[in-house]
Scaffold this active site. Structure first.
Site, PDB file in Angstrom:
ATOM      1  N   LYS A 284       0.915  -1.162  -0.033  1.00 29.04           N
ATOM      2  CA  LYS A 284      -0.162   0.130  -0.060  1.00 29.04           C
ATOM      3  C   LYS A 284       0.746   1.263  -0.062  1.00 29.04           C
ATOM      4  CE  LYS A 284      -4.006   0.493   1.083  1.00 29.04           C
ATOM      5  NZ  LYS A 284      -5.419   0.133   0.861  1.00 29.04           N
ATOM      6  N   GLU A 291      -6.126  12.844   1.889  1.00 27.66           N
ATOM      7  CA  GLU A 291      -7.273  12.474   2.873  1.00 27.66           C
ATOM      8  C   GLU A 291      -7.480  13.409   4.163  1.00 27.66           C
ATOM      9  OE1 GLU A 291      -7.828   7.853   3.099  1.00 27.66           O
ATOM     10  OE2 GLU A 291      -5.663   8.108   2.464  1.00 27.66           O
TER      11      GLU A 291
END
Ligand code: ARG
Length: 461
Positions: A284, A291
């Protein structure tokens, strides 16, 4: 014991709960520079009009210098029992210089004092946010210049609409930030009047010179109505409104960056410096800065709604409710400043996957409008008919699971006999964007000219 600053008519001191609900020093100490600056201007004015003696003024001025040095060095003991920054500094001044310190508050109230301090603080905050917004515009414009002709899908309804260039998309945010700066500049213009001299609410009987303090503090003029001056916080609300709109823009860009980073899009790769990993999934690379920008910008909106709610029921003039004006403004400023910095970092560093953008730019029949426009321009069809013919061609291509450009000329001519092989040039994404030369359109020549214009405009500022 009763409060030393205002306890004359009190026999007993406040309860611990009274102190706790009343105290603001924990947050309003952020105003210390503005408070000292305001006191210097006020004292110099009192001296000029003859209210203070030369000796008292000198003692006050050097006392304020010493307090400034103490606070700067972290040696100042902020006292919750003294409630707020204004009384902390004034009490310390009297402690240091005695009698003269107690004369400083002549022709002044904490009500005009705090209104002045807070305007000065918001004015500085506007200047800081403005500089950061300008820096982000520069970063966006220089990335736009770099990608002026790199084609990507443009969306409406998040459905592929027509090809645009990545540079054009980035410049859209430059326009938004430009308007944000305009709104901040407007707010700054309106806030730049000095409340000092309004005193508690009615003005003062002393022969003060309000123009002198206003100009010493960099204000354009004194405020015109003493009641308004101590009870209005619309300067803070206007700042928060402008900041909320700016934050909303940052949030939209953050949302787009998040989408662009997802594997199905793959338009953008953020740098390692602006990405985090997962503690379980080794592959990841998460766009946490984007965000958190999307999330933290909500604090700015929250601050605006919170302060509007505090203010909306208050009769004139000052009420202690207004002490609650500062935390939302401080919090919103911190959040916006951090989000601007994070967005700037992401924009500067990001790698644009132009191959991936180009591949997707042609999918979803994105050049169908170009085909319809060609039928209008070359075959002189009315646009409505051209739209219908093109729709039938899209239907054919979709049924076969191919792109428009994969249809044969014969298939095209089955829908309209006038179509020639020229149509295959018209269907390319490069041709599509190059043809959008209308003012403000996405043609690469337009985009690079706009990016250059922005860069030179921003360099001058
Ligand atoms: N700490 C107060 C505020 O921030 C200062 C003004 C207090 N004035 C008063 N009359 N109690 O609003």
């Amino acid at each position: 014991a009763a409060n030393a600053q205002w306890g004359g008519r009190f026999a007993a001191g406040p309860s611990a709960i009274m102190q706790e609900i009343n105290v603001s020093i924990g947050f309003d100490k952020a105003l210390w520079r503005q408070d000292i600056r305001g006191s210097r201007a006020h004292a110099a004015m009192l001296r000029t009009v003859g209210i203070l003696t030369e000796a008292d003024h000198e003692a006050i001025a050097s006392g304020l210098d010493a307090i400034e040095a103490e606070i700067e060095a972290g040696r100042f003991a902020f006292e919750p029992a003294l409630e707020d920054i204004h009384m902390n500094i004034e009490a310390r001044l009297s402690e240091r210089i005695g009698e003269a310190g107690k004369r400083l508050h002549t022709a002044r109230s904490r009500n005009d004092q705090v209104a002045t301090d807070f305007r000065l603080w918001v004015r500085d905050a506007i200047d800081g946010i403005d500089a950061q917004a300008a820096a982000l515009m520069r970063s966006l414009a220089s990335r736009a210049l770099q990608h002026a002709s790199d084609v990507m899908p443009g969306f409406t309804h998040l459905q592929t609409a027509q090809p645009v260039t990545f540079g054009h998309h980035l410049l859209a945010y430059v326009e938004m930030l430009h308007r944000d700066r305009g709104r901040l500049a407007d707010a700054r213009r309106r806030l730049n009047e000095c409340p000092l001299g309004s005193a508690a609410l009615a003005g003062t009987s002393f022969p003060i010179d309000r123009r002198m303090t206003a100009s010493a503090l960099g204000f354009d003029r004194p405020t015109r109505n003493s009641l308004d001056a101590v009870s209005d916080r619309d300067f803070a609300l206007e700042y928060l409104s402008a900041l909320s709109i700016l934050a909303m823009h940052l949030s939209r860009l953050a949302e787009e960056i998040i989408t662009w980073c997802s594997a199905p899009f793959g338009f953008v790769r953020l740098s390692d410096a602006f990405t985090t990993g997962s503690s379980i999934m080794p592959q990841k690379r998460n766009p946490d800065a984007a965000e958190l920008t999307r999330a933290k910008t909500g604090r700015v909106t929250g601050a605006l709604v919170g302060l509007l709610t505090v203010m909306k029921g208050l009769p004139l003039a000052y009420a202690k409710d207004m002490q609650e004006d500062k935390e939302p403004v401080f919090a919103a400023t911190d959040a916006a400043a951090l989000c601007l910095a994070a967005t700037d970092g992401m924009v500067r560093d990001l790698e644009a996957r132009t191959d991936r953008m180009r591949a997707l730019a042609g999918s979803g029949f994105s050049t169908a409008t170009d085909l319809a426009d060609w039928l209008v321009r070359v075959l002189k069809l009315p646009f409505r008919d051209a739209h219908h013919v093109t729709g039938r061609l899209v239907g054919r291509a979709e049924a076969r699971g191919v792109a428009l450009s994969d249809l044969s000329l014969e298939e095209m001519q089955a829908e309209h006999p006038g179509i020639t092989a020229e149509i295959f040039d018209v269907l390319t994404v490069e041709n599509s964007v190059a043809s959008r030369t209308s003012e403000g359109g996405t043609a690469p020549a337009n985009v690079s000219a706009e990016a250059r214009r922005w860069l030179s405009e921003l360099a001058e500022a």
